[in-house]
Design an enzyme around this catalytic site. Structure first.
Site, PDB file in Angstrom:
ATOM      1  N   ASP A 384       1.259  -1.618   0.195  1.00 16.41           N
ATOM      2  CA  ASP A 384       0.114  -0.072   0.511  1.00 16.41           C
ATOM      3  C   ASP A 384       1.142   1.354  -0.141  1.00 16.41           C
ATOM      4  O   ASP A 384       1.825   1.115   0.434  1.00 16.41           O
ATOM      5  CB  ASP A 384      -0.882   0.160   1.380  1.00 16.41           C
ATOM      6  CG  ASP A 384      -2.202   0.824   1.253  1.00 16.41           C
ATOM      7  OD1 ASP A 384      -2.363   0.867   0.125  1.00 16.41           O
ATOM      8  OD2 ASP A 384      -2.934   0.843   2.041  1.00 16.41           O
ATOM      9  N   HIS A 512      -4.367   7.126  -3.928  1.00 15.06           N
ATOM     10  CA  HIS A 512      -4.797   5.361  -2.723  1.00 15.06           C
ATOM     11  C   HIS A 512      -3.556   4.986  -3.577  1.00 15.06           C
ATOM     12  O   HIS A 512      -4.041   4.702  -4.763  1.00 15.06           O
ATOM     13  CB  HIS A 512      -5.055   4.813  -2.015  1.00 15.06           C
ATOM     14  CG  HIS A 512      -6.069   5.015  -1.133  1.00 15.06           C
ATOM     15  ND1 HIS A 512      -6.394   5.339  -0.472  1.00 15.06           N
ATOM     16  CD2 HIS A 512      -7.024   6.626  -1.303  1.00 15.06           C
ATOM     17  CE1 HIS A 512      -7.203   6.140   0.328  1.00 15.06           C
ATOM     18  NE2 HIS A 512      -7.473   6.910  -0.084  1.00 15.06           N
TER      19      HIS A 512
END
Length: 642
Positions: A384, A512
């Site tokens: 991530d 993201h």
RNA sequence: GCCGAGGUAGCUCAGUGGUAGAGCGCGUCCAUGGUAAGGAUGAGGUCGUGGGUUCAAAUCCCAUCCUCGGCUCCA
């Protein structure tokens, strides 16, 4: 008479005159085309029973063409329904029966449950219908007539379908079977070769989980038995590449009932490969200007109230834990923590873009029926990252991110994937114009990068649109790996801000992104991609050393030490088993290089090196082998002979 | 979560009312070998779990968990 249609016939193109009212069937005859499934009129698939208007470009398609296959399979689905009607003595309701990317299915409501053993009997009836060579006729009628007919037959599903049809509904009829269908279809059942029913499944009517559950029969059709055999062989080959099977055979990982469904236990060999992947990931992220962070697995529930996850995804989160009068949750996402890091200082526009990356392990409660090996799990590690940037930096960040993504995937041999842009869902937060802006910047970035993409309408995340990159598994199912999501919302919810050069506090835009998606899923895809035969740089032990005789053990150790000096992991399989057996084991374990050493090699300082996939070995100096294999590993090259 | 099919030794599978089987793997012994399985021998299973039917259940019935194939879902 005298009107002209252009006709594209394989490579040659010619012009054909036709009379008014003449169909494509007659036109095909004139052109000397025997077997065709349908016709493409200016690129659009049309029934052979239709008539040309003049001036259009037409192309007859047969089973060899994708469009032709579609017609072929669609007709096969009608033949299946026809057979089912006989089999159930007419006691059934028809839902839908389309062609798919590979074959077809038909959904039925039946008075009883069908079992797999009955498929063979259905196939026999299908065969008879094909042998009868029943001509397939098309007709249309008024909506009122169709409605009356369906009401009389209590064909409730068809009645519902009728609602969505504009204009006159068309029907296709073969003997005592007919179906509401827009076609196109073959001209007679005899055009079909062999139909194979492949699987049985439940399916909701119109995909609505609150609607009735129908019985779906899947099948596929081929011109010949030989083609069916080839298809089945191909399927069997694909199953050998299944990561669940290889994970067991190569001792990579396990899922254990007593641990919990969807929770992965990585065995040493799997974990070692993962380490190599992670090492590469860290190195590349540092080079791309990311700072790596680490965050807890648990946090107070309040955090997910702020982020909005609790409102939108509570059913996918593990239930709360109450500790000292405070509610905690296992994290389903890493983002709130990264917000906290951003907010730990007053940020200046000079700090942006700021990129935080984490191999963050998250837990999501996935419904039991959807779990699938490593590809759909309940606990997984996301690669991530969150990028905070100024609005004018967004475009540039997205473009370099796409480059980074494709490069990362290419390193692991993935060059074949599909890209989707997911747009605003019903369940969204934020304003429409922000969504518009974010969606447009994603599209623009893809276009700048020269990447083709499809639109996935309404499939965005509640906080923003996204680019998804999907990789296919060995059985051709698509799995989302990389994802890039623009988010105007969560920064606002956490009151994330930076001080701009005019002294004003401003909201950064956040991206993201995950390149692998989840390490579990990526690894699963990787296992299937390589069929378990990992390239030397990824293989946990790229070299097995096989001394021919116990007497050669010492030399084998010397060889192992030489490889170790070059940083290459190897293992010695001692001569307690026959050479043939140990070699066989090395091959079945898909070890890139088997090194065979006996007295001859010991005397000459050479080794026999057999590369995975080769049927013989070659002799070379130990030093040269070490040097060459080191190079292959450094290049992250695929397995190749030295 | 829904529909269907399955869970027997570490693995792959046979057994379908009457004392649990095979191959591979594992242990031990013999064999020291030249490119995909050397030989012998031994250990290993309350047949997913819990109920029920039966003189007797791996086998039949019910529930439950998990796996597989789909469907729905997938931050």
């Amino acid at each position: 008479m005298g009107e002209i249609v252009k006709l594209k016939l394989s490579e040659k193109s010619c012009e054909l005159p036709f009379k008014a009212g003449e169909t494509f069937i007659e036109l095909a005859e004139k052109a000397g085309i025997e077997e065709s499934c349908g016709v493409l009129v200016d690129g659009e698939l049309v029934d052979l029973r239709d008539c040309p208007v003049g001036g259009e470009e037409i192309e007859f398609v047969d089973y060899e063409d994708e469009a032709g296959k579609h017609v072929y399979w669609h007709t096969a689905s009608h033949v299946l329904a026809h057979a089912m009607k006989y089999y159930m003595d007419g006691d059934l309701k028809l839902a839908i029966g389309p062609a798919t990317g590979e074959g077809f299915y038909y959904d039925f409501e039946l008075p009883r449950t069908l079992s797999e053993s009955e498929l063979e009997r259905l196939e026999a009836i299908i065969k008879q219908i094909i042998q009868r060579d029943i001509s397939i006729e098309r007709y249309s009628c008024s909506k009122a007539e169709a409605t009356a007919k369906f009401k009389e037959n209590s064909a409730s599903y068809k009645l519902e379908l009728l609602d969505d049809i504009e204009g006159e509904p068309t029907f296709y009829r073969q003997a005592d079977f007919e179906d509401l269908c827009s076609g196109p279809h073959l001209l007679s059942t005899g055009q079909l070769g062999v139909v194979k029913l492949t699987k049985l499944a439940g399916a909701y009517w119109r995909g609505d989980e609150n609607g009735p559950m129908l019985q779906r029969v899947y099948g596929i059709a081929f011109k010949t038995e030989e083609e069916l055999d080839l298809y089945e062989e191909r399927l069997a080959e694909a199953k050998k590449r299944d990561h669940r099977k290889l994970g067991q055979e190569l001792d990579l990982f396990q899922v254990d009932d007593s641990v919990g469904p969807g929770l992965i236990i990585w065995h040493p060999r799997g974990a070692e490969i993962r380490q190599t992947i992670e090492d590469h990931w860290r190195r590349r992220h540092r080079a791309e200007g990311y700072r790596t962070v680490m965050t807890p697995h648990l946090a107070q529930e309040e955090l997910w109230k702020i982020s909005g996850h609790l409102d939108h995804y509570e059913e996918n989160m593990f239930p709360r834990m109450e500790l000292d009068d405070t509610n905690y949750r296992v994290k389903p996402m890493n983002c709130p923590f990264h917000m906290k890091i951003f907010n730990s200082q007053t940020r200046s526009y000079r700090d942006l873009p700021l990129r935080y990356a984490e191999l963050g392990t998250v837990y999501r409660y996935e419904k039991s029926g959807v779990l699938h090996g490593l590809l759909r799990v309940r606990g997984f590690t996301q690669d991530d990252a969150h990028i905070f940037c100024q609005p004018e930096q967004l475009e540039g960040e997205l473009i370099s991110l796409l480059e980074f993504t494709t490069e990362m995937l290419a390193t692991f041999g993935f060059n074949d994937y599909e890209i989707f842009v997911s747009t605003r869902p019903d369940d969204y937060v934020g304003t429409e114009d922000r969504w518009e802006l974010a969606t447009e910047s994603l599209k623009k970035a893809l276009e700048t990068a020269g990447l083709d993409y499809k639109i996935d309408p309404g499939e965005g995340v509640y906080y923003g649109p996204k680019i998804d990159l999907k990789i296919r598994d060995s059985l051709d199912r698509e799995w989302q790996c990389s994802t890039i999501q623009v988010d105007f919302n969560i920064p606002e919810r956490f009151d994330v801000a930076y001080v701009d050069n005019d002294g004003e506090e401003k909201r950064p835009i956040m991206i993201h992104r995950a390149l692998f998606g989840s390490l579990e899923r990526f690894f699963g895809c990787l296992v299937e991609h390589y069929g378990g035969a990992f390239p030397p740089w990824l293989a946990p032990t790229p070299i097995w050393i096989l001394p021919i005789d116990s007497a050669n053990q010492e030399y084998a150790q010397k060889v192992a030490d030489k490889f170790a000096e070059a940083g290459i992991n190897s293992r010695i399989e001692p001569a307690t088993d026959s050479l043939g057996k140990r070699l066989r084991l090395a091959i079945t374990q898909k070890i890139p290089y088997a090194v065979i050493v006996g007295s001859d090699e010991e005397e000459s300082g050479k080794i026999e090196l057999r590369t995975y996939g080769e049927t013989s070995s070659n002799s070379l100096e130990l030093e040269i082998a070490v040097e060459k294999i080191s190079q292959i590993i450094a290049d992250r090259a695929p397995i190749k002979p030295v």
